[in-house]
Design a protein around this motif. Structure first.
Motif, PDB file in Angstrom:
ATOM      1  N   LYS A  34       8.340 -36.679  18.689  1.00 24.97           N
ATOM      2  CA  LYS A  34       7.755 -37.690  17.940  1.00 24.97           C
ATOM      3  C   LYS A  34       8.219 -37.596  16.405  1.00 24.97           C
ATOM      4  O   LYS A  34       8.372 -38.666  15.790  1.00 24.97           O
ATOM      5  CB  LYS A  34       6.179 -37.328  17.753  1.00 24.97           C
ATOM      6  CG  LYS A  34       5.583 -37.673  19.273  1.00 24.97           C
ATOM      7  CD  LYS A  34       4.016 -37.236  19.032  1.00 24.97           C
ATOM      8  CE  LYS A  34       3.363 -37.594  20.408  1.00 24.97           C
ATOM      9  NZ  LYS A  34       1.981 -36.901  20.486  1.00 24.97           N
ATOM     10  N   GLN A  35       8.647 -36.672  15.885  1.00 26.35           N
ATOM     11  CA  GLN A  35       9.287 -36.607  14.627  1.00 26.35           C
ATOM     12  C   GLN A  35      10.392 -37.372  14.638  1.00 26.35           C
ATOM     13  O   GLN A  35      10.682 -38.299  13.771  1.00 26.35           O
ATOM     14  CB  GLN A  35       9.460 -35.199  13.871  1.00 26.35           C
ATOM     15  CG  GLN A  35       8.311 -34.320  13.854  1.00 26.35           C
ATOM     16  CD  GLN A  35       8.436 -32.939  13.193  1.00 26.35           C
ATOM     17  OE1 GLN A  35       9.755 -32.305  13.687  1.00 26.35           O
ATOM     18  NE2 GLN A  35       7.608 -32.229  12.759  1.00 26.35           N
TER      19      GLN A  35
ATOM     20  N   TYR B 256      13.994 -36.606  26.098  1.00 25.56           N
ATOM     21  CA  TYR B 256      12.754 -37.814  25.805  1.00 25.56           C
ATOM     22  C   TYR B 256      12.969 -38.702  24.387  1.00 25.56           C
ATOM     23  O   TYR B 256      12.539 -39.638  24.533  1.00 25.56           O
ATOM     24  CB  TYR B 256      11.606 -36.866  25.687  1.00 25.56           C
ATOM     25  CG  TYR B 256      10.926 -36.603  26.996  1.00 25.56           C
ATOM     26  CD1 TYR B 256       9.953 -37.139  27.499  1.00 25.56           C
ATOM     27  CD2 TYR B 256      11.739 -35.284  27.375  1.00 25.56           C
ATOM     28  CE1 TYR B 256       9.718 -37.057  28.773  1.00 25.56           C
ATOM     29  CE2 TYR B 256      10.909 -35.092  29.037  1.00 25.56           C
ATOM     30  CZ  TYR B 256      10.070 -35.862  29.594  1.00 25.56           C
ATOM     31  OH  TYR B 256       9.639 -35.562  30.739  1.00 25.56           O
ATOM     32  N   CYS B 257      13.857 -38.258  23.541  1.00 22.32           N
ATOM     33  CA  CYS B 257      14.202 -39.105  22.512  1.00 22.32           C
ATOM     34  C   CYS B 257      15.222 -40.291  23.320  1.00 22.32           C
ATOM     35  O   CYS B 257      15.000 -41.343  22.923  1.00 22.32           O
ATOM     36  CB  CYS B 257      14.885 -38.362  21.416  1.00 22.32           C
ATOM     37  SG  CYS B 257      14.057 -37.434  20.324  1.00 22.32           S
TER      38      CYS B 257
ATOM     39  N   ARG C 246      13.222 -42.842  24.668  1.00 20.82           N
ATOM     40  CA  ARG C 246      12.550 -43.897  24.042  1.00 20.82           C
ATOM     41  C   ARG C 246      13.119 -44.717  23.222  1.00 20.82           C
ATOM     42  O   ARG C 246      12.649 -45.595  22.436  1.00 20.82           O
ATOM     43  CB  ARG C 246      11.577 -43.002  23.246  1.00 20.82           C
ATOM     44  CG  ARG C 246      10.528 -42.245  24.070  1.00 20.82           C
ATOM     45  CD  ARG C 246       9.625 -41.391  23.257  1.00 20.82           C
ATOM     46  NE  ARG C 246       8.741 -40.568  24.349  1.00 20.82           N
ATOM     47  CZ  ARG C 246       7.775 -39.362  23.971  1.00 20.82           C
ATOM     48  NH1 ARG C 246       7.588 -39.383  22.699  1.00 20.82           N
ATOM     49  NH2 ARG C 246       7.452 -38.954  25.038  1.00 20.82           N
TER      50      ARG C 246
ATOM     51  N   ASP D  96       7.192 -31.873  22.091  1.00 15.30           N
ATOM     52  CA  ASP D  96       6.626 -33.001  21.915  1.00 15.30           C
ATOM     53  C   ASP D  96       6.406 -33.577  20.320  1.00 15.30           C
ATOM     54  O   ASP D  96       6.627 -34.711  20.072  1.00 15.30           O
ATOM     55  CB  ASP D  96       5.055 -33.226  22.510  1.00 15.30           C
ATOM     56  CG  ASP D  96       4.670 -34.737  22.622  1.00 15.30           C
ATOM     57  OD1 ASP D  96       5.300 -35.602  23.222  1.00 15.30           O
ATOM     58  OD2 ASP D  96       3.489 -34.848  22.286  1.00 15.30           O
ATOM     59  N   ILE D  97       5.861 -32.546  19.712  1.00 13.13           N
ATOM     60  CA  ILE D  97       5.981 -32.581  18.068  1.00 13.13           C
ATOM     61  C   ILE D  97       7.225 -33.049  17.554  1.00 13.13           C
ATOM     62  O   ILE D  97       7.600 -34.092  17.103  1.00 13.13           O
ATOM     63  CB  ILE D  97       5.439 -31.415  17.369  1.00 13.13           C
ATOM     64  CG1 ILE D  97       4.033 -31.415  17.705  1.00 13.13           C
ATOM     65  CG2 ILE D  97       5.608 -31.638  16.052  1.00 13.13           C
ATOM     66  CD1 ILE D  97       3.319 -30.394  17.108  1.00 13.13           C
TER      67      ILE D  97
ATOM     68  N   THR E  16      11.660 -39.693  16.988  1.00 19.36           N
ATOM     69  CA  THR E  16      11.577 -41.084  17.332  1.00 19.36           C
ATOM     70  C   THR E  16      10.896 -41.878  16.149  1.00 19.36           C
ATOM     71  O   THR E  16      10.930 -42.968  16.354  1.00 19.36           O
ATOM     72  CB  THR E  16      10.842 -41.128  18.808  1.00 19.36           C
ATOM     73  OG1 THR E  16       9.447 -40.336  18.599  1.00 19.36           O
ATOM     74  CG2 THR E  16      11.601 -40.312  19.851  1.00 19.36           C
ATOM     75  N   SER E  17      10.148 -41.482  15.338  1.00 21.43           N
ATOM     76  CA  SER E  17       9.557 -41.881  14.322  1.00 21.43           C
ATOM     77  C   SER E  17      10.657 -42.522  13.185  1.00 21.43           C
ATOM     78  O   SER E  17      10.266 -43.403  12.748  1.00 21.43           O
ATOM     79  CB  SER E  17       8.648 -40.949  13.299  1.00 21.43           C
ATOM     80  OG  SER E  17       9.772 -40.182  12.410  1.00 21.43           O
TER      81      SER E  17
END
Length: 274
Positions: free
Chosen positions: A146-147, A239-240, A243, A142-143, A149-150
């Motif tokens: 998030k990196q 998951y990327c 999103r 998950d980390i 998709t930021s």
């Protein structure tokens, strides 16, 4: 709501084949009040335990086992049909292989109303339950998601190019057909950029040569799914993609379809003849 007996599900094949089978089986479990047991077996095309990828499923009425019993682990179709399936019929009231709701409709029209059923499939067996309530990537995955998709903006589009052994994807969704859709998006919205997920480094090279810094992707990551690391990266990419604003996916790929289902985003499929 129809009360049924119990269901044991053995999802097989690749990651997203398994995810769609599990999602649809959980929908049946919840909406028909039927106990569900899921047996997840590692294999050459999905070489990770479920808990290497996701937190345990926490849904009432659903139990989960990994690599349980020799009979449940075999997946070679010839042996299954000739030897294993008759043995499993001694344990289960009904044994159903490769059920596909797209072709046959809802599984509840086919299984016994009482007794215990074993379903072994890589397809959906009915309506999907919300993927986000089932599959929760573990912390370090998950980390990483998030990196990456930021780096996205509201104009980021996902691109999933399936290659290697997926012959129908290679035939129907050619590189040029992807380029046509991507060029069209840029012509309409010049600020568009793309998150690229692919199992082919040559595709990454072509995309980066053509679109430059419009491409967001990863490098030096395992592309095959025969290791835990490779499977974890598959979850990151999945998951990327989910999103992004919408997704340009590959023909016949469950991975493209599940990414769109997770994100509840529009899926466009490029075709070589369109």
């Amino acid at each position: 709501m129809t009360n049924l007996g119990s269901i044991t599900l053995i999802p097989y094949a690749g990651l997203c084949n398994r995810m769609r089978a599990i999602s649809s089986a959980i929908y049946v479990s919840i909406h028909h009040n039927v106990p569900l047991k899921i047996i997840w077996n590692k294999s050459h095309n999905c070489a990770a335990h479920f808990t290497d990828l996701f937190y345990p499923i926490d849904i009432q009425g659903v139990t989960f086992k990994e690599n349980e019993q020799f009979l449940h682990k075999l997946h070679r179709k010839g042996i299954d049909s000739l030897i294993i399936k008759p043995i499993l019929k001694l344990k289960y009231d009904q044994v159903v292989y490769d059920f596909n709701s797209d072709a046959l409709g809802d599984i509840t029209n086919f299984i016994n109303k009482e007794g215990n059923s074993l379903i072994k499939t890589c397809y959906a067996i009915g309506t999907y339950y919300d993927y986000n309530k089932i599959f929760r990537p573990i912390e370090h995955i998950d980390i990483h998601i998030k990196q990456l998709t930021s780096l996205f903006s509201s104009n980021t589009i996902g691109v999933h190019v399936r290659r290697t052994d997926h012959t129908i994807s290679i035939k129907e969704s050619s590189d040029d057909s992807f380029f046509r859709l991507m060029d069209s998006e840029l012509a309409t919205h010049p600020q568009t950029n793309f998150y690229l997920a692919t199992d082919d480094d040559n595709v990454k090279r072509k995309m980066e040569e053509k679109y430059g810094n419009k491409i967001i992707t990863t490098h030096n990551t395992p592309l095959c799914r025969n290791s835990v690391e490779g499977m974890q990266h598959a979850v990151v990419d999945l998951y990327c993609l989910s999103r992004t604003r919408k997704l340009i996916g590959s023909y016949g790929s469950s991975y493209s379809g599940v990414a769109a289902e997770i994100g509840k985003i529009n899926l466009m499929i490029p075709r070589h003849n369109s």
